[in-house]
Design an enzyme around this catalytic site. Structure first.
Site, mmCIF file in Angstrom:
data_model
loop_
_atom_site.group_PDB
_atom_site.id
_atom_site.type_symbol
_atom_site.label_atom_id
_atom_site.label_comp_id
_atom_site.label_asym_id
_atom_site.label_seq_id
_atom_site.Cartn_x
_atom_site.Cartn_y
_atom_site.Cartn_z
ATOM 1 N N SER A 977 -18.216 36.488 -30.485
ATOM 2 C CA SER A 977 -17.323 37.216 -31.376
ATOM 3 C C SER A 977 -18.122 38.194 -32.239
ATOM 4 C CB SER A 977 -16.520 36.215 -32.220
ATOM 5 O OG SER A 977 -15.442 36.869 -32.841
ATOM 6 N N ASP A 1097 -11.848 35.383 -26.481
ATOM 7 C CA ASP A 1097 -12.906 35.023 -27.409
ATOM 8 C C ASP A 1097 -13.529 33.693 -26.983
ATOM 9 O OD1 ASP A 1097 -14.452 34.283 -29.591
ATOM 10 O OD2 ASP A 1097 -13.118 35.309 -30.996
#
Length: 1435
Positions: A977, A1097
């Site tokens: 991320s 993610d």
């Protein structure tokens, strides 16, 4: 990234300072209206399309009717206008319409590529593609293959058809005695006999002479052992091609001592044919070739030591069981002893023999194999005479010998911390660490202060004569040869507790003969380093008068594995190693007497083990065993490297592990009696010892301690395999399989072209490796200088192989520098290498040369890594790496190395050697790329893992500053991320100033609302289309591939197509960073271009982990905010990596990092929830929420529950990382920042690294307790000023004056936040004046602290240099640095006092301002707002 706060839609949430939450609420409130408008618009468009379609269809019909009417009128005119005339026949009608249709098709095909209807159709298609985003970008260049070649995982199936089977079996069997030339082998073959046995016939029985080597040509033979109670146990089953022999019996026969079978029998299981080779045949060969005899005895002693006194001790816990408890003294030695050895002044009673006698024969052996160069006879004679003259001088002023941990005085002088007397220098100048040696020496307990007393002059002649005569008899020399050893015999008289030799010492190896007194032999505890206790050395045995000790170390040429001390007042005679070698040249037969002295000490257990052991030699590519075969034995790797490969049901092969010297292979499968789960093959030429199952069973029954040792050993293997399986997920892997650790013992260096500066590169790498441990650099010139010009001939192959094996055993890593041509030395380097480094120039052509292709052919299964060199003055970053890799599909990894100017300087070989002779005297730069490469090769890489957390990830900048100031190098980086973005910036720039600047620019772009509003889309998959988000990441990185980064990098995403996490180590950077940031609900998943999988993610499964920006973008695909990113390779959809693993420290560990720093900036869930019972009413929750007079309840809502479910895997992985022993978990003080509050990023960037942490685990900002991963690991020296809290002005990343002003301004603003708002103008002026004074005082104190820190660092460097403890042993541990450099992370108490004092002064000055006017209040507010705006604008 985290979506917990974002998904909680509540009117009381006033901390969402971003437009994203407002947009989400706006969407919920207006969903019905938007849907209605959308349906109306779709209806209108549909009606228009239908009307357009009907209109054109009707128009076409009308045209067709007109054509038919025109045709009919023409026919009517032709028939005279009479409608009733001849009709239009059917065949004519078919011809007519056929011609018309063909004429129309021809016109259409001609107009297709010019204009008309075809052009309109193409325009419509282009417009539709633009609307539906069906366009396909030009795909970037990618690595062609990332899988290893087929030969890398497959064994060699070629056979040896040229050699007859019987000759081949015999050749393999006698290789345990070493390498024999062809004439000698043919002479041995003449003595062979063939024995035919039926099932049940005995090959040999108890009391039969043990004087032959038996080789099974066909059939099966079972070897049994007889116990004292008459029962028998099966030791092993000998199959086709294997042999039955005993190395100890071989020495007995050669020494003239007849040997008989006492407890061992052999019986044929089925009809068998056995080849018998009498050992007497070797005696005839050795008479004509004494050098062959010396070589054979040395090989036997080395193999006995490595297996019997190393493997059985380490793996089975056998010590005292390996030797006889009592040994009968020789009558000749003992009878002449007391009358001559003892004098009236020195005679002292010897202690009684202890029942704890153990491996006496091995005393003085082990460690590394390196034979010292013998001195010339003249120097040795002169040396001995000087030593005798010193001893004969009755000078009472001999210094006392003391035992301590730092400095141990031995018989030859001080070992550590002082000059060693009479010690021989090693073969090469090597930089070694004495850390392990000092630990072993310091563990010996001193009983009293020993002294070395001189031998009285009146007895010196008789003592020396008797010592010469006794040693002559021990060495088997006739009386007329006494003059040969007389110059080399030395006599010493010692007080109790004098150390003769220490464990691991290779310089003071001697043959010791006890004249009076007793010597004690000790050995280090094998389990001390693992269990951290019981570190005292173990007493092995006592050596009594008339006994000799040290023979095994003398014959093997290796370092001593034991510590020998005088138990009481003793007198010993000894001959040094160099002198023994010189005597051996004149009388080679002394090796038999030395070997016989070793054999006489061994217990019957050792002889039984010797019958059961098999010695296996495997060439590169040969299989040791194959998958699904029966497991009836285990193997010990003596030299070489093995690879374990598993074959899946679909036929795909995968590497499970690799084994090096000293590893145990296949033990779990043997104990559990299961079939082989993998195929094990030789990566390079290897030598192994085979221990059958029957031998283990026999030892377990006799010595139960073996079971305890095996349980302990297998438990550690099982725990290690469990940690590996949680991330790799290889269900078929065996428990004892080692992960593919990147720790090599031999490295071959190959140049791509002739203009590659290979010699300077090797010197630089050697310099960096010297800081880790002993290392050796070998070239063809050095080999010829040491072994002769003809050493590369076929006749000297075994001599060269043995010498290279000794060098490899003595050093942790050996560098083989190849020639620029395919010479015999280059081919030898390929055969010896664990890994091959292909060195090239990064700015030159990437084409593959002919020489490089030959290198790949010579080492098919050896791992190859590409090293690209760049000059230090290069302004551009690495590029075109993919072209290098695509041209070399056999390369498994690559390294970018920035080189200093001296490497590319054109100089002669002599000048290069002279230059680096001075360079090697300096300390290496631990932050250089050469040091990073050195740590990778030795398995000591330091990894940095940056977790996801949205806007909180700006704290990673502060952590990078803290790590840089602490002097900790970063060798590998992984991120998820926002951590993927920050990690990619660091790997690309490696400059904290540039990284900070680019991160701030990206944060500013993320706060532009009008760009985000334009990116809003219909929220079917996500709220935003992701186009603007892609643009921000693409502008940050550009079209950069992960392969072009300076530092190895990976990012982790969540593949929602395959429902797993994906690790990206190559490909487009920005795409996979974007995918790793695709938080669900905000961004659509990224579609992986490789396989079309959807990636999210990666934090959903693991929150701590082409073109560079693509994978960065993939790693930032927040689901629901940004669409999933489609991988351009396979089409998989990628999302934010936080859904699977938000802190991928486990992934980093599997990629080869030994020590990992994991930084977690993710949000923390509230676990203090309300217990509402068995059922829950939503109306009750609504009542509790709206009623201000009731106690609030904490119950998760539906989005919160879904979010927690998505992060279940991530939380589990995070707990495993926290509890691991290879990771240092750190969490900064960032809870007050929201996940999507990008507006707070500038404030986070400006935080001091010391303000990010707290010592309380319950509080935000926690650092886990530092754990000592390895007590022998080297701790690099922290740079000067590194232990100071204040930032050195020379290390400032930005402009120092402006940065300090901003920091001081922030501190002053924090100090005045709690002051009353009403102030007068005079008070405002006084406050500004006090600010300036406080700033000036703070700068003065900062400079004082810096000076004090520098002085302390210099003083510590002096102390360390004086003690000589700066050398390291194995590598670098960041945990130790973090533990000792806590002041770099935690807040300094003095700074806290300064801020508190400033806050109190400001509070006192503004006290009493409540009566100020409202006008002054407005002016003060305006001044403060202007100041804050100026600060924010600058940031």
């Amino acid at each position: 990234m985290d979506v917990l706060e974002l998904l909680r839609v509540s009117g009381s949430n006033m901390y969402y300072s971003t437009f994203l939450a407002d947009a989400w609420c706006y969407y919920i409130s207006n969903q019905i209206t938007m849907t209605m408008y959308l349906y109306c618009a779709l209806g209108v468009l549909s009606m228009l399309f239908i009307g357009w379609f009907v209109y054109f269809k009707r128009l076409a019909r009308l045209r067709l009717r007109h054509e038919i009417a025109r045709s009919l009128s023409a026919v009517t005119m032709a028939s005279g206008g009479d409608l009733r005339g001849p009709r239009f026949r059917k065949r004519d009608k078919m011809l007519f319409y056929g011609r018309r249709m063909l004429r129309k098709m021809k016109n259409v095909s001609g107009q297709m590529y010019s204009s008309g209807k075809g052009y309109k159709r193409r325009a419509v298609i282009r417009f539709a593609r633009r609307i539906l985003q069906l366009r396909r970008e030009n795909m970037p260049l990618e690595v062609r293959t990332v899988e290893p070649p087929a030969e890398y995982l497959e064994e060699t199936m070629e056979g040896s058809d040229r050699v007859p089977p019987d000759a081949l079996y015999m050749l393999q069997s006698i290789r345990i005695f070493g390498h024999f030339e062809k004439p000698i082998f043919l002479r041995l073959c003449k003595h062979t006999q063939l024995l035919e046995l039926m099932g049940g016939d005995y090959l040999f029985k108890i009391t039969d002479p043990d004087d032959s080597v038996y080789i099974v040509q066909s059939g099966m033979i079972n070897v049994y052992i007889s116990n004292a109670d008459g029962s028998t146990l099966s030791l092993k089953t000998v199959r086709k091609g294997e042999s039955v022999t005993s190395l100890l019996s071989f020495i007995d026969v050669l020494s003239g001592n007849p040997s008989y079978y006492k407890t061992v029998t052999a019986k044929a299981i089925e009809k068998s044919v056995v080849i018998r080779l009498p050992m007497a045949a070797f005696q005839e060969v050795f008479k004509d070739s004494p050098d062959v005899m010396i070589r054979v005895i040395q090989v036997i002693m080395i193999r006995l030591q490595r297996v019997l006194f190393t493997a059985l001790r380490n793996y089975l816990g056998l010590n005292a069981e390996l030797v006889q408890n009592h040994m009968r003294f020789k009558g000749s030695s003992q009878g002449a002893g007391p009358s001559v050895y003892c004098s009236q002044t020195t005679r002292q009673a010897t202690g009684s023999a202890s029942a704890t006698a153990t491996a006496a024969a091995a005393s003085g052996t082990a460690g590394s194999t390196h034979t010292a160069v013998p001195r010339p006879a003249s120097s040795l004679s002169r040396y001995s005479q000087d030593e005798q003259h010193t001893l004969s001088d009755p000078n009472p002023g001999i210094p006392n010998l003391e035992l301590s941990g730092d400095s141990v005085n031995t018989l030859f002088g001080e070992v550590n911390g002082g000059a060693r007397l009479n010690s021989y220098p090693p073969l090469y100048h090597q930089r070694e660490s004495d850390g392990n040696l000092s630990t072993r020496r310091g563990s010996i307990t001193q009983q009293e202060q020993p002294e070395v007393g001189p031998v009285p002059s009146i007895d010196m002649r008789l003592v020396k004569s008797s010592a010469v005569d006794s040693l002559r008899k021990e060495l088997g020399l006739p009386e007329q040869d006494a003059h040969i050893i007389d110059p080399f015999v030395e006599v010493r008289e010692m007080e109790p507790n004098v150390t003769l030799i220490t464990e691991g010492n290779a310089d003071d190896v001697c043959v010791w003969f006890v004249m009076t007194g007793t010597l004690a032999v000790y050995q280090g505890n094998a389990d001390a380093t693992r269990i951290k206790q019981d570190k005292t050395d173990l007493l092995i045995h006592y050596v009594h008068p008339g006994e000799i000790v040290g023979g095994l170390a003398m014959l093997t040429g290796e370092a001593s594995a034991y510590t020998i001390r005088s138990r009481n007042h003793s007198r010993v005679a000894f001959i040094r190693r160099a002198a023994i070698y010189q005597i051996m040249r004149q009388r080679p037969r002394i090796v038999l007497d030395l070997g016989n002295g070793v054999v006489r000490r061994l217990s019957p257990l050792v002889r039984q083990c010797d019958y059961a052991l098999d010695w296996i030699f495997l060439e590169s590519g040969r299989a040791l065993y194959r998958q699904d075969e029966s497991s009836d034995s285990t193997y010990i790797v003596l030299s070489g490297r093995m690879r374990s490969v598993i074959t899946h049901p679909g036929g795909k092969k995968e590497i499970v592990g690799e084994y090096g010297k000293g590893d145990l292979v296949g033990i779990v499968e043997m104990i559990t009696e299961t079939s082989r789960t993998t195929t094990v093959m030789a990566v390079r030429d290897s030598e192994l010892a085979k221990l059958p199952e029957g031998l283990f069973n026999a030892i377990k029954l006799r010595y139960p301690i073996v079971v305890t040792k095996l349980i302990s050993f297998l438990s550690h293997r099982f725990l290690g395999s469990m940690q590996t399986r949680t991330t790799t997920g290889a269900p078929g892997a065996p428990v004892e399989a080692n992960p593919v650790t990147h720790k090599y013992s031999t490295v071959a260096l190959v140049p791509i072209t002739d203009d590659v500066p290979l010699t300077p590169f090797t010197y630089e790498l050697y310099h960096s490796l010297c800081a880790i441990g002993p290392v050796l650099r070998l070239t063809s010139d050095l080999a010829r200088k040491q072994l002769g010009m003809n050493i590369f001939d076929a006749s000297n192959e075994y001599r060269l192989t043995s010498w290279l094996a000794q060098q490899e055993d003595r050093n942790i890593i050996t560098l083989y520098q190849c020639d620029n041509a395919l010479s015999p030395w280059t081919q030898r380097c390929m055969r010896q290498a664990d890994v091959v480094l292909i060195v090239g120039l990064g700015d030159h052509s990437h084409l593959v040369g002919k020489f490089e292709r030959e290198i790949d052919r010579l080492a098919l299964r050896t791992q190859k890594e590409l090293v690209l060199l760049y000059p230090e003055t290069a302004s551009s970053k690495p590029a075109n790496t993919l072209s290098w890799l695509n041209a070399r599909p056999w390369v498994t990894k690559h390294h970018h190395v920035l080189c200093v100017k001296r490497i590319f300087t054109r100089k002669s070989q002599y000048r290069i050697n002279d230059l680096y002779s001075r360079v090697l005297l300096s300390e290496p730069n631990m932050h250089s790329d050469f040091s990073r490469l050195a740590r990778w090769l030795t398995g000591n890489s330091i990894g940095l893992v940056l977790g996801g957390g949205g806007a909180r990830g700006a704290a990673h900048i502060g952590m990078l500053k803290a790590i840089q100031e602490a002097g900790i190098p970063i060798d590998m980086v992984g991120g998820v991320s926002i951590g993927a973005l920050m990690g990619a910036l660091w790997c690309s720039e490696r400059n904290i100033t540039t990284v900070t600047q680019k991160a701030r620019e990206w944060s500013k772009k993320m706060t532009k609302w009008f760009l985000q509003l334009l990116d809003l889309t219909y929220p079917i998959t996500s709220m935003f289309s992701g186009r603007e988000f892609n643009k921000t990441i693409h502008e940050t990185f550009g079209d950069v591939n992960i392969e072009d980064l300076w530092i190895p990098y990976f990012t982790l995403t969540t593949d929602i197509t395959a429902s797993c996490h994906r690790i990206h180590t190559n490909g487009s950077l920005w795409r996979y960073v974007r995918s790793s940031m695709s938080l669900s609900g905000y961004m659509p998943p990224l579609c992986d271009p490789k396989d079309g999988h959807l990636l999210l993610d990666g934090g959903y499964v693991n929150n701590l982990p082409g073109h560079l920006w693509r994978y960065c973008r993939a790693s930032m695909s927040i689901a629901g905010v940004f669409p999933p990113f489609c991988d351009y390779r396979d089409g998989h959809l990628l999302l934010d990596g936080c859904y699977t693993n938000n802190v991928p420290a486990d992934v980093m560990h599997n990629l080869g990092a030994a020590h990992i720093i994991a930084i977690d900036v993710g949000s923390q869930d509230d676990t203090d929830l309300t217990n509402y019972g068995d059922d829950l009413s939503g109306w009750w929750l609504l009542y509790k929420k709206w009623n201000p007079f009731t106690a609030p309840v904490k119950v998760p809502d539906l989005p919160d529950i879904q979010s927690r479910l998505a992060y279940v895997s991530c939380v589990r992985q995070l707990e495993e990382v926290k509890n691991s022993d290879y990771c240092e978990y750190i969490r900064p003080l960032i809870n007050k920042y929201q996940t999507l509050s990008c507006a707070g990023c500038p404030e986070t960037y400006g935080l001091n690294p010391s303000d990010l942490f707290s010592e309380d685990e319950d509080c935000d900002g926690y650092i886990s307790e530092p754990t000592t991963l390895n007590t022998d690991v080297r701790r690099y020296q922290v740079p000067r000023g590194g232990n100071s809290l204040s930032l050195s002005e020379t290390e400032m990343d930005m402009d120092s004056d402006v940065e300090m002003d901003l920091k001081m301004e922030r501190k002053m603003d924090k100090a005045t936040q709690s002051t009353p708002p009403l102030q007068s103008k005079a008070q405002i002026l006084r406050r500004k004046h006090s600010k300036e004074e406080a700033r000036h005082e703070w700068e003065i104190k900062r400079e004082q602290k810096q000076e004090l820190a520098r002085e302390q660092e210099l003083e510590r460097e002096r102390e360390l240099s004086q003690k000589g403890t700066t050398a390291g042993a194995t590598g670098y541990t960041p945990n130790a640095v973090i533990a000792t450099q806590t002041s770099l992370i935690f807040m300094d108490e003095e700074d806290e006092m300064d801020k508190k004092k400033t806050k109190d002064n400001d509070r006192d000055e503004v006290r009493g301002s409540a009566e100020d006017t409202g006008k002054e209040k407005e002016e003060d507010k305006e001044n403060r707002s202007n100041t804050n705006n100026e600060t924010k604008n600058y940031l």
